[in-house]
Design a protein around this motif. Structure first.
Motif, PDB file in Angstrom:
ATOM      1  N   GLU A   1      -2.499  -2.500  13.519  1.00 46.70           N
ATOM      2  CA  GLU A   1      -1.889  -2.703  14.840  1.00 46.70           C
ATOM      3  C   GLU A   1      -0.629  -3.554  14.726  1.00 46.70           C
ATOM      4  N   GLU A   2      -0.705  -4.620  13.941  1.00 44.50           N
ATOM      5  CA  GLU A   2       0.451  -5.489  13.757  1.00 44.50           C
ATOM      6  C   GLU A   2       1.597  -4.747  13.069  1.00 44.50           C
ATOM      7  N   GLY A   3       1.265  -3.904  12.094  1.00 47.23           N
ATOM      8  CA  GLY A   3       2.299  -3.140  11.402  1.00 47.23           C
ATOM      9  C   GLY A   3       3.043  -2.208  12.341  1.00 47.23           C
ATOM     10  N   ALA A   4       2.296  -1.513  13.206  1.00 45.73           N
ATOM     11  CA  ALA A   4       2.927  -0.623  14.178  1.00 45.73           C
ATOM     12  C   ALA A   4       3.782  -1.407  15.158  1.00 45.73           C
ATOM     13  N   TYR A   5       3.303  -2.561  15.569  1.00 49.28           N
ATOM     14  CA  TYR A   5       4.064  -3.428  16.473  1.00 49.28           C
ATOM     15  C   TYR A   5       5.392  -3.842  15.826  1.00 49.28           C
ATOM     16  N   LEU A   6       5.354  -4.209  14.540  1.00 49.52           N
ATOM     17  CA  LEU A   6       6.571  -4.613  13.833  1.00 49.52           C
ATOM     18  C   LEU A   6       7.571  -3.453  13.745  1.00 49.52           C
TER      19      LEU A   6
ATOM     20  N   PHE B   1       8.681   6.622  15.524  1.00 49.03           N
ATOM     21  CA  PHE B   1       7.801   5.881  14.620  1.00 49.03           C
ATOM     22  C   PHE B   1       6.740   6.860  14.131  1.00 49.03           C
ATOM     23  N   ALA B   2       6.621   7.025  12.817  1.00 45.56           N
ATOM     24  CA  ALA B   2       5.659   7.975  12.256  1.00 45.56           C
ATOM     25  C   ALA B   2       4.462   7.247  11.661  1.00 45.56           C
ATOM     26  N   PHE B   3       3.312   7.881  11.716  1.00 49.91           N
ATOM     27  CA  PHE B   3       2.048   7.304  11.248  1.00 49.91           C
ATOM     28  C   PHE B   3       2.150   6.800   9.816  1.00 49.91           C
ATOM     29  N   ASN B   4       2.820   7.563   8.939  1.00 48.44           N
ATOM     30  CA  ASN B   4       3.030   7.096   7.553  1.00 48.44           C
ATOM     31  C   ASN B   4       4.340   7.662   7.014  1.00 48.44           C
ATOM     32  N   ASP B   5       4.665   7.268   5.800  1.00 46.05           N
ATOM     33  CA  ASP B   5       5.944   7.668   5.211  1.00 46.05           C
ATOM     34  C   ASP B   5       6.043   9.168   4.968  1.00 46.05           C
ATOM     35  N   LEU B   6       4.941   9.796   4.571  1.00 48.39           N
ATOM     36  CA  LEU B   6       4.993  11.233   4.297  1.00 48.39           C
ATOM     37  C   LEU B   6       5.339  12.012   5.560  1.00 48.39           C
ATOM     38  N   ILE B   7       4.725  11.637   6.679  1.00 43.98           N
ATOM     39  CA  ILE B   7       5.035  12.292   7.946  1.00 43.98           C
ATOM     40  C   ILE B   7       6.474  11.991   8.351  1.00 43.98           C
TER      41      ILE B   7
ATOM     42  N   GLY C   1       8.824   4.797   9.089  1.00 42.02           N
ATOM     43  CA  GLY C   1       7.487   5.180   8.643  1.00 42.02           C
ATOM     44  C   GLY C   1       6.573   3.978   8.461  1.00 42.02           C
ATOM     45  N   PHE C   2       5.568   4.164   7.603  1.00 40.60           N
ATOM     46  CA  PHE C   2       4.579   3.110   7.361  1.00 40.60           C
ATOM     47  C   PHE C   2       4.033   3.297   5.947  1.00 40.60           C
TER      48      PHE C   2
ATOM     49  N   SER D   1      13.499   3.725   6.472  1.00 40.42           N
ATOM     50  CA  SER D   1      12.980   2.445   6.951  1.00 40.42           C
ATOM     51  C   SER D   1      11.464   2.579   7.111  1.00 40.42           C
ATOM     52  N   THR D   2      10.751   1.486   6.870  1.00 39.58           N
ATOM     53  CA  THR D   2       9.291   1.594   6.869  1.00 39.58           C
ATOM     54  C   THR D   2       8.648   0.220   6.985  1.00 39.58           C
ATOM     55  N   ILE D   3       7.340   0.223   7.115  1.00 37.93           N
ATOM     56  CA  ILE D   3       6.558  -1.007   7.064  1.00 37.93           C
ATOM     57  C   ILE D   3       5.930  -1.088   5.685  1.00 37.93           C
ATOM     58  N   ARG D   4       6.299  -2.124   4.955  1.00 40.79           N
ATOM     59  CA  ARG D   4       5.767  -2.255   3.592  1.00 40.79           C
ATOM     60  C   ARG D   4       4.422  -2.956   3.601  1.00 40.79           C
ATOM     61  N   GLN D   5       3.435  -2.279   3.015  1.00 37.69           N
ATOM     62  CA  GLN D   5       2.199  -2.982   2.688  1.00 37.69           C
ATOM     63  C   GLN D   5       2.094  -3.028   1.164  1.00 37.69           C
ATOM     64  N   PRO D   6       1.674  -4.156   0.592  1.00 39.30           N
ATOM     65  CA  PRO D   6       1.683  -4.327  -0.868  1.00 39.30           C
ATOM     66  C   PRO D   6       0.530  -3.569  -1.524  1.00 39.30           C
ATOM     67  N   LEU D   7       0.734  -2.292  -1.771  1.00 42.16           N
ATOM     68  CA  LEU D   7      -0.347  -1.416  -2.229  1.00 42.16           C
ATOM     69  C   LEU D   7      -0.883  -1.819  -3.602  1.00 42.16           C
ATOM     70  N   PHE D   8       0.012  -2.104  -4.536  1.00 41.99           N
ATOM     71  CA  PHE D   8      -0.417  -2.533  -5.873  1.00 41.99           C
ATOM     72  C   PHE D   8      -1.262  -3.796  -5.771  1.00 41.99           C
ATOM     73  N   GLU D   9      -0.800  -4.749  -4.979  1.00 44.06           N
ATOM     74  CA  GLU D   9      -1.514  -6.018  -4.821  1.00 44.06           C
ATOM     75  C   GLU D   9      -2.867  -5.820  -4.152  1.00 44.06           C
ATOM     76  N   ILE D  10      -2.949  -4.867  -3.215  1.00 47.87           N
ATOM     77  CA  ILE D  10      -4.231  -4.564  -2.572  1.00 47.87           C
ATOM     78  C   ILE D  10      -5.236  -4.103  -3.622  1.00 47.87           C
ATOM     79  N   GLY D  11      -4.800  -3.196  -4.503  1.00 45.66           N
ATOM     80  CA  GLY D  11      -5.694  -2.708  -5.557  1.00 45.66           C
ATOM     81  C   GLY D  11      -6.111  -3.804  -6.511  1.00 45.66           C
ATOM     82  N   ALA D  12      -5.144  -4.622  -6.925  1.00 44.33           N
ATOM     83  CA  ALA D  12      -5.437  -5.699  -7.876  1.00 44.33           C
ATOM     84  C   ALA D  12      -6.413  -6.706  -7.283  1.00 44.33           C
ATOM     85  N   LYS D  13      -6.192  -7.089  -6.030  1.00 45.10           N
ATOM     86  CA  LYS D  13      -7.074  -8.065  -5.380  1.00 45.10           C
ATOM     87  C   LYS D  13      -8.467  -7.479  -5.162  1.00 45.10           C
TER      88      LYS D  13
END
Length: 363
Positions: A190-195, A271-277, A300-301, A315-327
């Motif tokens: 929700e916060e990502g979409a808001y941003l 605003f698209a649901f994700n980057d691919l869309i 995107g997102f 332009s997009t909302i970055r979530q740290p995907l590599f860091e999510i996996g590592a954590k």
């Protein structure tokens, strides 16, 4: 799967079968299986001549000790299961595409931490179908892995409940879960979409569309809420006609964008649901001679790698995907080692990445 060493001893006979088992080694050395086991586990109560003889045969044969047998004493497999899971209502499994850059980055982070800890990863790809949860029971009870990391899309509750019933250590790697007993790491959707919306509003847009993905119900609802919250905060009326649906099927983003561009009063931003869309939407604009971002801005997102090299860059909302996996891997290993008392629930920071699809080059 056991791998064959890159370099094979020079004195290895040409016709020697490499994957000998422990019985073959014992027979060739004329000793018992117990003696072989003691040599493999470096026990001190083995005659040195016997030890040297056994080790020589092992070296010549290229034998690799079975990890499960080697870890019986410690009751550890040194393996973590990675469960790719999709539970999406009304979507045929052939239309689900989970082998994307998004998942690759998360998996890259998981395997990076696993290698540091000398753990191996077993991949279980489990698209939803009848019997999937029963197969999950088999995975949990087989003893193949010490724990599981769940990376999924769609409804998570059924698989999470089944994992809890099996009492296997597990972590959800890309979602926030409302259950206080579940370990997870993921973004606040929700916060990502808001941003994303706030960025578009801040640069002057008021008529903003959302290309949604309702088949991914939980995540989509959160992002739709963020979309609406930003509009309300900016005193922009919500217009239901500006929310159009895409799906998991390739090309659905293009169809949604063509629909939006067919409006007499087109949206000035999307605003698209994700980057691919979002990138499918960008491609449509190119074929219809719609200028980005002059005629329409697109965001995107996720911030997958392709977003930075698309034309124009996305332009997009970055979530740290590599860091999510590592954590996720780090938490899983702590669970396996009984180092955690309370559930770990980590919300990762999200960042607006401003590129050419929303910002003109001369700005």
């Amino acid at each position: 799967m056991e791998s064959i060493p890159e370099s094979i001893p020079q004195n290895l006979e040409r016709n020697l079968v490499i994957n000998m088992n422990i019985n073959d080694i014992a027979k060739k050395a004329a000793v018992s299986r117990t003696t072989i086991s003691r040599v493999l586990n470096n026990k001190s109560d083995v005659d040195e001549k016997t030890r040297e003889k056994v080790l020589k045969i092992i070296e010549e044969s290229g034998y690799v000790a079975n990890s499960a047998a080697r870890n019986l004493r410690s009751k550890s497999t040194q393996k973590i299961g990675l469960l790719l899971y999709a539970y999406v209502s009304g979507v045929h499994v052939s239309e689900l595409h989970i082998a994307s850059e998004y998942y690759f980055e998360i998996i890259r982070g998981i395997t990076y931490e696993a290698e540091k800890a000398s753990y191996n990863i077993i991949l279980y790809s489990s698209l939803y179908s009848e019997g999937t949860l029963d197969n999950l029971d088999k995975i949990c009870k087989s003893g193949e892995v010490d724990g599981l990391i769940l990376v999924g899309t769609g409804k998570m509750k059924p698989v999470i409940e089944r994992l809890k019933q099996n009492t296997i250590p597990f972590v959800v790697a890309n979602r926030l879960i409302s259950d206080p007993d579940v370990n997870y790491i993921g973004p606040n959707d929700e916060e990502g979409a808001y941003l994303a919306m706030k960025h578009l509003i801040d640069i002057g847009h008021k008529r903003i569309a959302y290309i949604s993905r309702p088949s991914d119900e939980e995540t989509n609802n959160y992002r739709l809420n963020g979309y609406k919250r930003a509009l309300k905060e900016a005193n922009i009326p919500y217009d239901d006609s500006l929310v159009v649906a895409a799906s998991y099927e390739w090309g659905s983003g293009e169809k949604a964008m063509r629909s939006l561009l067919s409006y007499e009063n087109r949206p000035s931003a999307v605003f698209a649901f994700n980057d691919l869309i979002a990138m499918e939407a960008v491609r449509v604009c190119g074929t219809m001679v719609v200028r980005i971002p002059d005629d329409v801005a697109i965001i995107g997102f996720d911030d997958i790698h392709s977003a930075a090299v698309s034309q124009p860059s996305l332009s997009t909302i970055r979530q740290p995907l590599f860091e999510i996996g590592a954590k996720a891997m780090e938490i899983t290993l702590s669970l396996v080692k009984n180092e955690l008392i309370t559930p770990q629930q980590v919300i990762v920071p999200l960042t607006v990445i401003k590129r050419e699809s929303t910002i003109r080059k001369n700005k």
